[in-house]
Design a protein around this motif. Sequence first.
Motif, PDB file in Angstrom:
ATOM      1  N   THR A  89      -3.830-114.813  -5.694  1.00 23.41           N
ATOM      2  CA  THR A  89      -4.021-113.702  -6.626  1.00 23.41           C
ATOM      3  C   THR A  89      -3.095-112.538  -6.313  1.00 23.41           C
ATOM      4  O   THR A  89      -3.208-111.476  -6.911  1.00 23.41           O
ATOM      5  CB  THR A  89      -5.478-113.207  -6.593  1.00 23.41           C
ATOM      6  OG1 THR A  89      -5.826-112.835  -5.249  1.00 23.41           O
ATOM      7  CG2 THR A  89      -6.424-114.290  -7.071  1.00 23.41           C
ATOM      8  N   ILE A 129      -0.062-121.546  -7.113  1.00 20.59           N
ATOM      9  CA  ILE A 129      -0.258-120.941  -8.425  1.00 20.59           C
ATOM     10  C   ILE A 129      -0.620-119.472  -8.236  1.00 20.59           C
ATOM     11  O   ILE A 129      -1.718-119.141  -7.778  1.00 20.59           O
ATOM     12  CB  ILE A 129      -1.350-121.670  -9.226  1.00 20.59           C
ATOM     13  CG1 ILE A 129      -0.898-123.095  -9.571  1.00 20.59           C
ATOM     14  CG2 ILE A 129      -1.666-120.900 -10.507  1.00 20.59           C
ATOM     15  CD1 ILE A 129      -1.899-123.884 -10.403  1.00 20.59           C
ATOM     16  N   TYR A 175      -4.384-121.644  -4.958  1.00 22.89           N
ATOM     17  CA  TYR A 175      -4.364-120.504  -5.858  1.00 22.89           C
ATOM     18  C   TYR A 175      -4.148-119.216  -5.076  1.00 22.89           C
ATOM     19  O   TYR A 175      -4.737-119.018  -4.004  1.00 22.89           O
ATOM     20  CB  TYR A 175      -5.686-120.388  -6.619  1.00 22.89           C
ATOM     21  CG  TYR A 175      -6.003-121.564  -7.522  1.00 22.89           C
ATOM     22  CD1 TYR A 175      -5.158-121.905  -8.565  1.00 22.89           C
ATOM     23  CD2 TYR A 175      -7.149-122.322  -7.319  1.00 22.89           C
ATOM     24  CE1 TYR A 175      -5.458-122.981  -9.405  1.00 22.89           C
ATOM     25  CE2 TYR A 175      -7.451-123.397  -8.145  1.00 22.89           C
ATOM     26  CZ  TYR A 175      -6.607-123.716  -9.183  1.00 22.89           C
ATOM     27  OH  TYR A 175      -6.897-124.779  -9.989  1.00 22.89           O
ATOM     28  N   TYR A 208      -7.681-114.055 -15.587  1.00 24.38           N
ATOM     29  CA  TYR A 208      -7.145-115.092 -14.697  1.00 24.38           C
ATOM     30  C   TYR A 208      -7.404-116.478 -15.259  1.00 24.38           C
ATOM     31  O   TYR A 208      -6.523-117.350 -15.247  1.00 24.38           O
ATOM     32  CB  TYR A 208      -7.773-114.975 -13.309  1.00 24.38           C
ATOM     33  CG  TYR A 208      -7.213-113.873 -12.436  1.00 24.38           C
ATOM     34  CD1 TYR A 208      -6.102-113.140 -12.816  1.00 24.38           C
ATOM     35  CD2 TYR A 208      -7.810-113.570 -11.211  1.00 24.38           C
ATOM     36  CE1 TYR A 208      -5.597-112.127 -12.019  1.00 24.38           C
ATOM     37  CE2 TYR A 208      -7.304-112.562 -10.399  1.00 24.38           C
ATOM     38  CZ  TYR A 208      -6.201-111.847 -10.804  1.00 24.38           C
ATOM     39  OH  TYR A 208      -5.698-110.854 -10.004  1.00 24.38           O
ATOM     40  N   ASP A 235      -2.170-124.794 -17.499  1.00 25.69           N
ATOM     41  CA  ASP A 235      -2.562-126.202 -17.496  1.00 25.69           C
ATOM     42  C   ASP A 235      -2.220-126.879 -18.826  1.00 25.69           C
ATOM     43  O   ASP A 235      -1.853-128.059 -18.852  1.00 25.69           O
ATOM     44  CB  ASP A 235      -4.055-126.328 -17.211  1.00 25.69           C
ATOM     45  CG  ASP A 235      -4.380-126.143 -15.736  1.00 25.69           C
ATOM     46  OD1 ASP A 235      -3.443-126.209 -14.912  1.00 25.69           O
ATOM     47  OD2 ASP A 235      -5.564-125.931 -15.403  1.00 25.69           O
ATOM     48  N   GLN A 257      -5.118-117.329 -18.184  1.00 32.06           N
ATOM     49  CA  GLN A 257      -3.753-117.615 -17.763  1.00 32.06           C
ATOM     50  C   GLN A 257      -3.660-118.990 -17.112  1.00 32.06           C
ATOM     51  O   GLN A 257      -2.682-119.712 -17.301  1.00 32.06           O
ATOM     52  CB  GLN A 257      -3.256-116.524 -16.804  1.00 32.06           C
ATOM     53  CG  GLN A 257      -3.059-115.188 -17.488  1.00 32.06           C
ATOM     54  CD  GLN A 257      -2.575-114.091 -16.564  1.00 32.06           C
ATOM     55  OE1 GLN A 257      -2.634-112.920 -16.908  1.00 32.06           O
ATOM     56  NE2 GLN A 257      -2.082-114.430 -15.390  1.00 32.06           N
ATOM     57  N   LEU A 258      -4.690-119.355 -16.351  1.00 32.19           N
ATOM     58  CA  LEU A 258      -4.698-120.666 -15.706  1.00 32.19           C
ATOM     59  C   LEU A 258      -4.823-121.777 -16.742  1.00 32.19           C
ATOM     60  O   LEU A 258      -4.111-122.799 -16.659  1.00 32.19           O
ATOM     61  CB  LEU A 258      -5.850-120.748 -14.708  1.00 32.19           C
ATOM     62  CG  LEU A 258      -5.996-122.072 -13.950  1.00 32.19           C
ATOM     63  CD1 LEU A 258      -4.721-122.397 -13.177  1.00 32.19           C
ATOM     64  CD2 LEU A 258      -7.196-122.031 -13.006  1.00 32.19           C
ATOM     65  N   ILE A 297      -1.758-116.555 -10.015  1.00 31.05           N
ATOM     66  CA  ILE A 297      -2.429-116.404 -11.302  1.00 31.05           C
ATOM     67  C   ILE A 297      -1.788-115.302 -12.149  1.00 31.05           C
ATOM     68  O   ILE A 297      -1.632-115.434 -13.357  1.00 31.05           O
ATOM     69  CB  ILE A 297      -3.926-116.097 -11.090  1.00 31.05           C
ATOM     70  CG1 ILE A 297      -4.584-117.194 -10.229  1.00 31.05           C
ATOM     71  CG2 ILE A 297      -4.633-115.976 -12.428  1.00 31.05           C
ATOM     72  CD1 ILE A 297      -4.594-118.546 -10.845  1.00 31.05           C
ATOM     73  N   ALA A 317       1.318-116.602 -13.937  1.00 32.04           N
ATOM     74  CA  ALA A 317       1.236-117.930 -14.543  1.00 32.04           C
ATOM     75  C   ALA A 317       1.449-117.919 -16.049  1.00 32.04           C
ATOM     76  O   ALA A 317       1.616-118.977 -16.654  1.00 32.04           O
ATOM     77  CB  ALA A 317      -0.109-118.573 -14.221  1.00 32.04           C
TER      78      ALA A 317
END
Length: 215
Positions: free
Chosen positions: A87, A146, A85, A20, A28, A23-24, A148, A151
Amino acid sequence: MPHLPPSGLYIIQREVIVQYMRQLVALDLRQAPFRILGLEIDVEKDFSFTPHPSDNKHLKICGRIDRLDLVDEGTANERIRVVDYKTSASPLKPLPDVDAIFLPQNVHHHSDYYLQTLLYADIVKSQRPSVVRHLPTDIAISPALIFIQHASADNYDPTLCFGRTPIHDVASYSQRFNELLIQTITEILSPDVPFSPTSDLQSCTHCPFAAICRR
């Protein structure tokens, strides 16, 4: 006591969290440069409503914003994003408009995600001086979710949309959103509206209180 090696479940959870985070960070990097304005920000807003003609009441709604950031700084698309966020593995199906958020059947399409994120964005818009300081007050406020697990896609954009239209400024929808929010709160708390179980049994499959009512 001797040090015990991590259990299998612990190792799996660690790998999921690491994935996670990667990917974040990748998301970004594609958005950069941007400015983090705050993390885990507590917000609240007072609402006045009339559940009965002779009964005026006040309600405070509180929440915690996962992240506030400033993107596209210095450009025509500059905006403050109110980010939450998620999931969930299920992709979000865009709702067509504000009214669709408050239709009970749309809870299957995560209308509650829309409700939460638009509410937070509207609170930031209405309380700018106390939530976001040292920035011009005319910068647009944009809700974002977002997911995750999704993303990593190159074309991924977390900006919340109505249909295919990104919500780059919550101000465009604020009046109608607040009208329907007050209307819904009034209906929930009105003594004239019977409190009865839903007739949509599919809703029960997603309800966290299903074990209590055993519907």
